[in-house]
Design a protein around this motif. Sequence first.
Motif, PDB file in Angstrom:
ATOM      1  N   PRO A   1       1.067  -1.730  -0.293  1.00  0.00           N
ATOM      2  CA  PRO A   1      -0.299   0.229   0.525  1.00  0.00           C
ATOM      3  C   PRO A   1       0.436   1.186  -0.399  1.00  0.00           C
ATOM      4  CG  PRO A   1      -0.130  -1.010   2.227  1.00  0.00           C
ATOM      5  CD  PRO A   1       0.687  -1.970   1.201  1.00  0.00           C
TER       6      PRO A   1
ATOM      7  N   THR B   1      -1.877   1.675  -5.231  1.00  0.00           N
ATOM      8  CA  THR B   1      -2.962   2.252  -4.100  1.00  0.00           C
ATOM      9  C   THR B   1      -3.963   3.661  -4.829  1.00  0.00           C
ATOM     10  OG1 THR B   1      -1.624   1.004  -2.824  1.00  0.00           O
ATOM     11  CG2 THR B   1      -3.393   2.338  -2.227  1.00  0.00           C
TER      12      THR B   1
ATOM     13  N   GLU C   1       1.527   7.186  -0.474  1.00  0.00           N
ATOM     14  CA  GLU C   1       0.617   5.363  -1.497  1.00  0.00           C
ATOM     15  C   GLU C   1       0.788   5.455  -2.462  1.00  0.00           C
ATOM     16  OE1 GLU C   1      -4.494   6.036  -1.154  1.00  0.00           O
ATOM     17  OE2 GLU C   1      -3.133   7.774  -1.320  1.00  0.00           O
TER      18      GLU C   1
END
Lengths: 321, 321
Positions: free
Chosen positions: B86, B96, B92
């Motif tokens: 993630p 993701t 991020e």
Amino acid sequence: MHSFEELVKAFATRFNTNHFPKEPNSLYEPGNYFLSMGGKRIRPVMSLMGCELFGEIPEDAWNVAIAIELFHNFTLIHDDIMDAAPLRRGMETVHTKYNSSTALLCGDVMMIKAYQYLNKIGLEHLKAVLEVFNKTAAEVCEGQQLDMDFEQQSNVLLDDYLHMISLKTSVLLAASLQLGAIIGGAGEANCKNIYAFGLHLGLAFQIQDDYLDAFGDPEKFGKDVGGDIRQNKKTFLLLHALQVATPAQKATIESLMQTNPPDKVAQMLAVFKACNVDAWAKELKEQYLAKAYEYFDEIAVTAARKTPLKDLASFLIQRDY
Amino acid sequence: MHSFEELVKAFATRFNTNHFPKEPNSLYEPGNYFLSMGGKRIRPVMSLMGCELFGEIPEDAWNVAIAIELFHNFTLIHDDIMDAAPLRRGMETVHTKYNSSTALLCGDVMMIKAYQYLNKIGLEHLKAVLEVFNKTAAEVCEGQQLDMDFEQQSNVLLDDYLHMISLKTSVLLAASLQLGAIIGGAGEANCKNIYAFGLHLGLAFQIQDDYLDAFGDPEKFGKDVGGDIRQNKKTFLLLHALQVATPAQKATIESLMQTNPPDKVAQMLAVFKACNVDAWAKELKEQYLAKAYEYFDEIAVTAARKTPLKDLASFLIQRDY
């Protein structure tokens, strides 16, 4: 000079080999599996034909043709992941037979292998070949992204769709011809004309493909007629219909797409016909084809040299439907 | 000649720019986002240092350095998809923030962009550069595949793990140095030695990384100490422990991996220490480091020219733990 059939055979003798090392088998066996599924090999053969317009086919042309076919297969493997497609040519896709991670890496390494074949060619044309290849490779990715974007959009303009299709499918056909021509020693003007020929031919082919999927004779077409309609696929036909339909017709189209009745295909075709979508698509295809031949005629080589490529174009653009 | 810090800064001025066209934004914005997350830029700087061993840094060296960093980021984006990670560097990951398909394409197009930078260099070194780059790129994919394979295997031999780590991480460090050296005009023997230096330095670094993750001082190491143990990650330490442990110790290790008790890290470290894994890892690292410096010493340039690269190696291989 050689016919399409001759070049397909000759290409197969060079392409149907193990392109990858033995180990790690878990990475390379999936690649060999996918390549063994075959394909029409249209792009590499177009590249060889592009070369033969201008001279003999040297070793460099075979390496470029192999690189093009490997690149094309790389895009198919990655597209199949993105589309979550279980089958291709009736066989399991790489991510289905193995897994998504392996399919991802298998595609990556197939693209790298394409560059390894390109690096076998002589210095004389290496830079020009890489420039066209790199630009085209990026455009194909752009086309795939736009295609995914469009699937999420309710309003897609026909011009935007044309641009997407051009990137996703036509530029590689055009570049295949041009790359062959470069190896064959073509000058700048001939390269531009052969590229433009390929680009317009590719669009004519795609419009025909959309047309046949809806209006084709199932026995002649061979494919699952109506598949695009059943899947609500954005096609030339649907986008044009949405642009010219009356409010009532538009409501019918949208309702069919949402409710998926059993006779969805027949009902949608009735609306398409009421909107003259079939005649429009035929006309649009003819326009692109005419444009393609204009560029073709501008290629400065003898008519005799052009025969195989002309035959291939006629074969791709069928008329009996 | 320039220090690591100077080259990091100089590289940033060239790298921190938009490498991609504006459109389609949905494809290229994710790439710009990922690149803007930064990174240590060790590989491109090693490439510049490899070049500066032999001469000034010409324009070609910058293009190769940019290509290396783009390639490295392509592997990170695709690895993150495969690892379902993630976050990276606290931000991020591409799949993701956007989605897996976009991350896949964004990686593809970043690799293609790397080749576009490579194609900017002069013909003199183009073939040699592409050959090393292509070979390395394929090896990095092989390493990633082996890493995934090993995660599914209960018995992984240390030699196989070393081979995997070498492909997954060391070959790119080694190739970065060699590519710079090629641009700098190094001969074959120097290229071989600088490559071997990078390969062994990379392995020493990786062994150190595994060691620090288990035995490092949390304040100095900065990373989450014990993370590898908590995640049952196959590391040099775990694989060696499994090879030298008594049946009782082996049973403890396997039970810890299956039951994940709250004091798993402390218990695993106790077994590692009882098996002398810490001393063994330090020794193994020193062996690879010594080997790296043997090759380094063989590079036929003045000692003064080698100073920045030696400083970088010392910086990478810390001793205060």
